[in-house]
Write an enzyme that holds these catalytic residues in place. Structure first.
Site, PDB file in Angstrom:
ATOM      1  N   LYS A 188       8.755 -51.914 -28.639  1.00 27.94           N
ATOM      2  CA  LYS A 188       9.263 -52.952 -29.667  1.00 27.94           C
ATOM      3  C   LYS A 188       8.357 -54.140 -29.290  1.00 27.94           C
ATOM      4  O   LYS A 188       7.902 -54.827 -30.276  1.00 27.94           O
ATOM      5  CB  LYS A 188      10.613 -53.073 -29.536  1.00 27.94           C
TER       6      LYS A 188
ATOM      7  N   GLN B  49      19.226 -53.683 -26.555  1.00 24.16           N
ATOM      8  CA  GLN B  49      19.069 -51.970 -26.602  1.00 24.16           C
ATOM      9  C   GLN B  49      20.183 -51.160 -26.069  1.00 24.16           C
ATOM     10  O   GLN B  49      21.080 -51.706 -24.819  1.00 24.16           O
ATOM     11  CB  GLN B  49      17.928 -51.733 -25.480  1.00 24.16           C
TER      12      GLN B  49
ATOM     13  N   ASP C 184      18.639 -55.696 -36.400  1.00 23.59           N
ATOM     14  CA  ASP C 184      19.097 -54.240 -36.467  1.00 23.59           C
ATOM     15  C   ASP C 184      19.888 -53.851 -37.576  1.00 23.59           C
ATOM     16  O   ASP C 184      20.136 -52.818 -37.984  1.00 23.59           O
ATOM     17  CB  ASP C 184      19.628 -53.914 -35.194  1.00 23.59           C
TER      18      ASP C 184
END
Ligand code: NAP
Length: 302
Positions: A54, A98, A121
């Protein structure tokens, strides 16, 4: 018939180049670039490799990126305080935590503490609600469904009036992609059915699909005879079915299989995504797009 392959690896490159160009333009006109922070708690090798990818991708497209690593024993209170710090930080447009988190931390509490306007997200209940309402309300579609819809659009597959069957009803793939395909708008306007383990005749539903999206996590679940000739088949499944030695690196790597019997299905479908190299590369790509969108919302450009 041999299906046309929809390659996520190629679409990823197109989108990342588009993002890079737009980041440059915004920087020239407004003097800012998108800022993304990834918070990693602990040191699980799988989580480290996701976060590294990422951050590398964010760097490639010209974002400011911060990797904030925290010890595995960080308290829930301290993690909430850290999120609050980034919620207030004007240079940060996207906050990623995460998962999975250590057992002593409540995932839901942490994810719900992220400012919905920085929740790239798309998992915060506010963004889930916005997605359900559709249209202008939508800010950040969750990245995997967002990637699936983008692949369908870029492959030129007609969705308006199409019969879409989604196998799986998870909150991260099945439910959101079904919701997105039923909305009014481009890449949508479909008639959607969701099927799952309690569905009575899975094969009959799949067979009706002009667009079949499979996110079950069961290798080779979908048999070739369940596929309508010419259908578009999107295989989201990533199943580790063994290990092999990589010819490139000499290292042991996982053998991955999708939820669709690819070799047989490609002779019947009109379009199909491979595993690996199909939906997989789209998730991080759409995360970058959501982070760019977050800055554009802030600047009033969207
Ligand atoms: P999940 O939370 O385990 O949900 C699986 C869904 O499939 C459930 O709704 C389940 O039904 C349904 N299902 C399972 N077996 C079935 C069967 N035999 N017949 C009908 N329905 C069945 O999984 P997920 O998180 O959505 O992920 C699905 C797959 O996509 C996994 O392989 C995952 O690794 C992959 N994935 C890939 C990406 C990516 O490439 N970027 C991202 C996310 C997920 P019930 O609800 O009735 O149990």
């Amino acid at each position: 018939m041999t299906a046309k392959l929809i390659k996520g690896t190629e679409i990823r490159e197109e989108i990342l180049e588009e993002i890079t160009r737009e980041v440059k333009e915004i920087k020239e006109k407004h003097g800012v670039v998108p800022g993304l922070v990834t918070i990693l708690v602990g040191s699980s090798p799988a989580s480290i490799s996701y976060v590294t990818l990422k951050i590398k991708t964010a760097h490639r497209v010209g974002f400011t990126e911060i990797q904030d690593d925290q010890p595995v024993d960080i308290s829930e209170e301290d993690l909430l305080a850290l999120i609050e710090k980034y919620n207030k930080d004007e240079s940060i447009n996207g906050i990623l935590v995460q998962l999975p988190l250590p057992k002593h931390i409540d995932d839901k509490k942490i994810l719900n503490a992220i400012d919905p306007d920085k929740d790239v997200d798309g998992f915060h209940p506010v963004n889930v609600g916005r997605l359900m309402i559709g249209g202008d309300e939508v800010k950040f579609p969750p990245c995997t469904p967002f990637g699936i819809q983008e692949m369908i659009i870029r492959a030129g597959v007609e969705t308006s009036g199409a019969e879409v069957v989604v196998v799986g009803r998870s909150n991260i793939v099945g439910k959101p992609i079904a919701n997105m395909m039923v909305q009014k708008g481009p890449g949508a306007n479909a008639t959607v059915t969701i099927v799952h383990t309690r569905t009575k005749d899975l094969a009959a539903h799949c067979k009706r699909a002009d667009i079949l999206i499979v996110a079950a996590g069961v290798p080779d679940l979908v048999k070739p005879e369940w596929i309508k000739p010419g259908a578009c088949v999107i295989d989201v499944g990533v199943n580790r079915v063994g290990e092999k030695i990589s010819e490139k690196t000499g290292k042991t790597i996982a053998i991955l299989k999708g939820d669709v019997d690819f070799d047989a299905a490609k002779e019947i479908a009109g379009y199909i995504t491979p595993v690996p190299g199909g939906v997989g590369p789209m998730t991080i790509t759409m995360l970058m797009l959501n982070t760019l969108k977050s800055l554009k919302f802030k600047l009033g450009l969207m």
